[in-house]
Design a protein around this motif. Structure first.
Motif, PDB file in Angstrom:
ATOM      1  N   PRO A  88       0.819  -1.215   0.000  1.00 48.50           N
ATOM      2  CA  PRO A  88       0.000   0.000   0.000  1.00 48.50           C
ATOM      3  C   PRO A  88       0.855   1.269   0.000  1.00 48.50           C
ATOM      4  O   PRO A  88       0.517   2.247  -0.671  1.00 48.50           O
ATOM      5  N   GLN A  89       1.946   1.225   0.744  1.00 48.54           N
ATOM      6  CA  GLN A  89       2.773   2.431   0.778  1.00 48.54           C
ATOM      7  C   GLN A  89       3.342   2.746  -0.603  1.00 48.54           C
ATOM      8  O   GLN A  89       3.332   3.903  -1.048  1.00 48.54           O
ATOM      9  N   GLU A  90       3.804   1.713  -1.285  1.00 45.64           N
ATOM     10  CA  GLU A  90       4.335   1.939  -2.625  1.00 45.64           C
ATOM     11  C   GLU A  90       3.240   2.402  -3.585  1.00 45.64           C
ATOM     12  O   GLU A  90       3.476   3.213  -4.488  1.00 45.64           O
ATOM     13  N   ARG A  91       2.059   1.878  -3.378  1.00 41.98           N
ATOM     14  CA  ARG A  91       0.940   2.323  -4.212  1.00 41.98           C
ATOM     15  C   ARG A  91       0.629   3.796  -3.972  1.00 41.98           C
ATOM     16  O   ARG A  91       0.454   4.575  -4.910  1.00 41.98           O
ATOM     17  N   LEU A  92       0.572   4.137  -2.723  1.00 40.59           N
ATOM     18  CA  LEU A  92       0.308   5.546  -2.422  1.00 40.59           C
ATOM     19  C   LEU A  92       1.403   6.435  -2.992  1.00 40.59           C
ATOM     20  O   LEU A  92       1.139   7.513  -3.534  1.00 40.59           O
ATOM     21  N   ARG A  93       2.615   5.944  -2.871  1.00 43.38           N
ATOM     22  CA  ARG A  93       3.736   6.706  -3.399  1.00 43.38           C
ATOM     23  C   ARG A  93       3.573   6.963  -4.895  1.00 43.38           C
ATOM     24  O   ARG A  93       3.728   8.076  -5.379  1.00 43.38           O
ATOM     25  N   MET A  94       3.216   5.918  -5.601  1.00 40.63           N
ATOM     26  CA  MET A  94       3.015   6.070  -7.040  1.00 40.63           C
ATOM     27  C   MET A  94       1.886   7.063  -7.315  1.00 40.63           C
ATOM     28  O   MET A  94       1.995   7.934  -8.178  1.00 40.63           O
ATOM     29  N   ILE A  95       0.814   6.941  -6.571  1.00 37.27           N
ATOM     30  CA  ILE A  95      -0.338   7.811  -6.807  1.00 37.27           C
ATOM     31  C   ILE A  95      -0.002   9.272  -6.535  1.00 37.27           C
ATOM     32  O   ILE A  95      -0.292  10.156  -7.354  1.00 37.27           O
ATOM     33  N   PHE A  96       0.643   9.505  -5.423  1.00 38.84           N
ATOM     34  CA  PHE A  96       0.970  10.884  -5.073  1.00 38.84           C
ATOM     35  C   PHE A  96       2.004  11.478  -6.028  1.00 38.84           C
ATOM     36  O   PHE A  96       1.886  12.618  -6.460  1.00 38.84           O
ATOM     37  N   ARG A  97       3.003  10.679  -6.341  1.00 40.07           N
ATOM     38  CA  ARG A  97       4.060  11.209  -7.206  1.00 40.07           C
ATOM     39  C   ARG A  97       3.563  11.462  -8.627  1.00 40.07           C
ATOM     40  O   ARG A  97       3.927  12.452  -9.262  1.00 40.07           O
ATOM     41  N   SER A  98       2.744  10.562  -9.116  1.00 37.44           N
ATOM     42  CA  SER A  98       2.300  10.743 -10.501  1.00 37.44           C
ATOM     43  C   SER A  98       1.430  11.991 -10.627  1.00 37.44           C
ATOM     44  O   SER A  98       1.448  12.664 -11.660  1.00 37.44           O
ATOM     45  N   LYS A  99       0.707  12.313  -9.594  1.00 39.72           N
ATOM     46  CA  LYS A  99      -0.088  13.542  -9.634  1.00 39.72           C
ATOM     47  C   LYS A  99       0.827  14.755  -9.747  1.00 39.72           C
ATOM     48  O   LYS A  99       0.565  15.672 -10.537  1.00 39.72           O
ATOM     49  N   ALA A 145      -5.341   2.703  -3.694  1.00 39.76           N
ATOM     50  CA  ALA A 145      -4.114   2.174  -3.085  1.00 39.76           C
ATOM     51  C   ALA A 145      -4.429   1.216  -1.951  1.00 39.76           C
ATOM     52  O   ALA A 145      -3.612   0.350  -1.615  1.00 39.76           O
ATOM     53  N   LEU A 146      -5.582   1.352  -1.357  1.00 44.61           N
ATOM     54  CA  LEU A 146      -5.894   0.598  -0.137  1.00 44.61           C
ATOM     55  C   LEU A 146      -6.810  -0.588  -0.402  1.00 44.61           C
ATOM     56  O   LEU A 146      -7.190  -1.295   0.532  1.00 44.61           O
ATOM     57  N   ARG A 147      -7.149  -0.781  -1.656  1.00 39.30           N
ATOM     58  CA  ARG A 147      -7.991  -1.907  -2.041  1.00 39.30           C
ATOM     59  C   ARG A 147      -7.458  -3.212  -1.451  1.00 39.30           C
ATOM     60  O   ARG A 147      -6.298  -3.558  -1.629  1.00 39.30           O
ATOM     61  N   GLY A 148      -8.329  -3.933  -0.772  1.00 42.22           N
ATOM     62  CA  GLY A 148      -7.936  -5.231  -0.260  1.00 42.22           C
ATOM     63  C   GLY A 148      -7.272  -5.182   1.102  1.00 42.22           C
ATOM     64  O   GLY A 148      -7.119  -6.204   1.754  1.00 42.22           O
ATOM     65  N   GLU A 149      -6.861  -4.009   1.506  1.00 50.24           N
ATOM     66  CA  GLU A 149      -6.281  -3.876   2.845  1.00 50.24           C
ATOM     67  C   GLU A 149      -7.387  -3.899   3.891  1.00 50.24           C
ATOM     68  O   GLU A 149      -8.519  -3.477   3.628  1.00 50.24           O
ATOM     69  N   ARG A 150      -7.041  -4.366   5.068  1.00 48.74           N
ATOM     70  CA  ARG A 150      -8.040  -4.405   6.135  1.00 48.74           C
ATOM     71  C   ARG A 150      -7.629  -3.474   7.262  1.00 48.74           C
ATOM     72  O   ARG A 150      -6.511  -3.528   7.762  1.00 48.74           O
ATOM     73  N   PHE A 151      -8.548  -2.615   7.627  1.00 45.78           N
ATOM     74  CA  PHE A 151      -8.296  -1.694   8.738  1.00 45.78           C
ATOM     75  C   PHE A 151      -9.432  -1.808   9.748  1.00 45.78           C
ATOM     76  O   PHE A 151     -10.537  -2.255   9.409  1.00 45.78           O
ATOM     77  N   SER A 152      -9.156  -1.382  10.926  1.00 49.64           N
ATOM     78  CA  SER A 152     -10.228  -1.303  11.913  1.00 49.64           C
ATOM     79  C   SER A 152     -11.246  -0.258  11.441  1.00 49.64           C
ATOM     80  O   SER A 152     -10.944   0.609  10.617  1.00 49.64           O
TER      81      SER A 152
END
Lengths: 235, 235
Positions: A88-99, A145-152
């Motif tokens: 997820p962190q790498e996904r977020l990184r890609m999303i933020f950077r590409s913007k 980026a958070l698809r499939g991740e589980r959070f409280s």
DNA sequence: GTCTATACGTGGATAGAC
DNA sequence: GTCTATCCACGTATAGAC
């Protein structure tokens, strides 16, 4: 659904509209938004002033179209590049950077988004009704980026808006970032996401939940009372 | 130092300047900033257009004077009312609430502050050079609440900017707050400060320092790298 | 230095003819 | 859909009175 042939007529207006848009964007990038007049735009596009206004009711409308285009492009890019990345962190990184990459050449333009934030009723107010759809789409793009991740439950409730805020913060920072190639903005993104990951780790520690849970609930309660939801304060 | 008699001549210009200012503020409050023209102002003040421009180079300059006046009044109010209050949280509460009280009648006006935030070089940009002094003064006014309190180095470094951000956030919220008497804004302040106190309590727990300290240091490092200090990003 | 009167240039936005 | 003409407001002279 089908191409019924009237596409040609549509295209006529649409082509003129695009001529206005393209001329405007070129000038905006060269001279900035305020320095470019509608007269400049219509002249560069080779048409009368009234014609340009026929296709865009105001100069701001051109910028609004730009923001929609950016969001669309960004979403497409993200959807395209997401499958290759696991964490997820790498996904977020890609999303933020590409913007940022998408906007990097347009630093003179993006300041205009923030201009109407202080005017709740303005259609381009970042926190107002008028931009709700665009905002929602941005939240969704980030949420990929958070698809499939589980959070409280508590975290899941807060995370999208937190990330959206972070995203807006990076855009604001980009505006003020005079470093070469905006390296500081990219560094800020990396460090912010590292911090986010660290915080999420803490929040997940069961041992710490007596400390963490009350805080999260207090934050939730605060946002609820303030009627701040994903779309932010109601007007 | 002394009243040397030339005060009368000074007063002449100053009185006219004040007439412009007062007329402008009345009109701004009645009709809003954008709806009020410099011609309206000069007419309401009973003078020629050129006279108004002689004292204020632009409409924005009048708003700038207003912000300075507000900050001055707020600071005076805070200094006056601080001695009666002991706990830092109650002090902060007084400081934050009194600012809202001061601005409550001027909701149409405060939106104008945010207008230039997206333009780093504009003298009225909230994050720019031009407002650095005003920003510094605001930080100091808020900081009066913490006089005599002891914090760890890490917290002392981060707290002023965090509180300044919270303060700006409440102003932005005030703009969008349509609740009667802006009760939601006051509630938001109370809850935010309760949360702040709670967080400070956690941060002070020695048992938690293995968790808390790395986070604080990461935040500090991030802000340092981004060159975000009290005065925020450099331009 | 302070103020008046008046006119000018520019730029956003609109109305109405074609 | 497109153009011409026009409006309105901002800001900027400028020339002169006191």
């Amino acid at each position: 659904m089908f191409n019924t042939g009237n596409e040609v007529e549509e295209t006529k207006a649409e082509r003129t509209r695009r001529r206005v848009y393209d001329a405007a964007m070129t000038l905006f990038r060269e001279q900035g938004f305020d320095q470019t007049t509608m007269r400049d735009i219509s002249q560069a596009a080779g048409m009368a002033l009234g014609t340009a206004y026929y296709h865009f009711p105001s100069k701001e409308a051109i910028i609004a179209a730009y923001y929609e285009a950016i969001q669309y492009q960004h979403h497409a890019y993200v959807v395209d590049h997401l499958p290759g990345i696991k964490s997820p962190q790498e996904r977020l990184r890609m999303i933020f950077r590409s913007k940022i990459e998408l906007l990097q050449g347009d630093r003179k333009l993006i300041g205009v988004i923030f201009r109407y934030t202080g005017d709740p009723l303005h259609p381009l107010s970042l926190l107002g009704e008028g931009t709700r759809d665009l905002q929602q789409q941005t939240v969704e793009t980030i949420g990929l980026a958070l698809r499939g991740e589980r959070f409280s439950r508590e975290v899941a409730e807060l995370l999208p808006m937190a990330l959206w805020s972070l995203h807006m913060g990076t855009l604001l920072y980009l505006l003020y970032d005079t470093s070469e190639q905006q390296t500081r903005t990219y560094a800020l993104i990396d460090q912010s996401l590292a911090l986010t990951t660290q915080l999420l780790g803490v929040v997940r520690q069961p041992l710490l939940s007596p400390v963490v849970l009350p805080i999260l609930r207090q934050v939730s309660g605060l946002l609820d009372a303030a009627q701040i939801n994903l779309t932010l304060p109601k007007t």
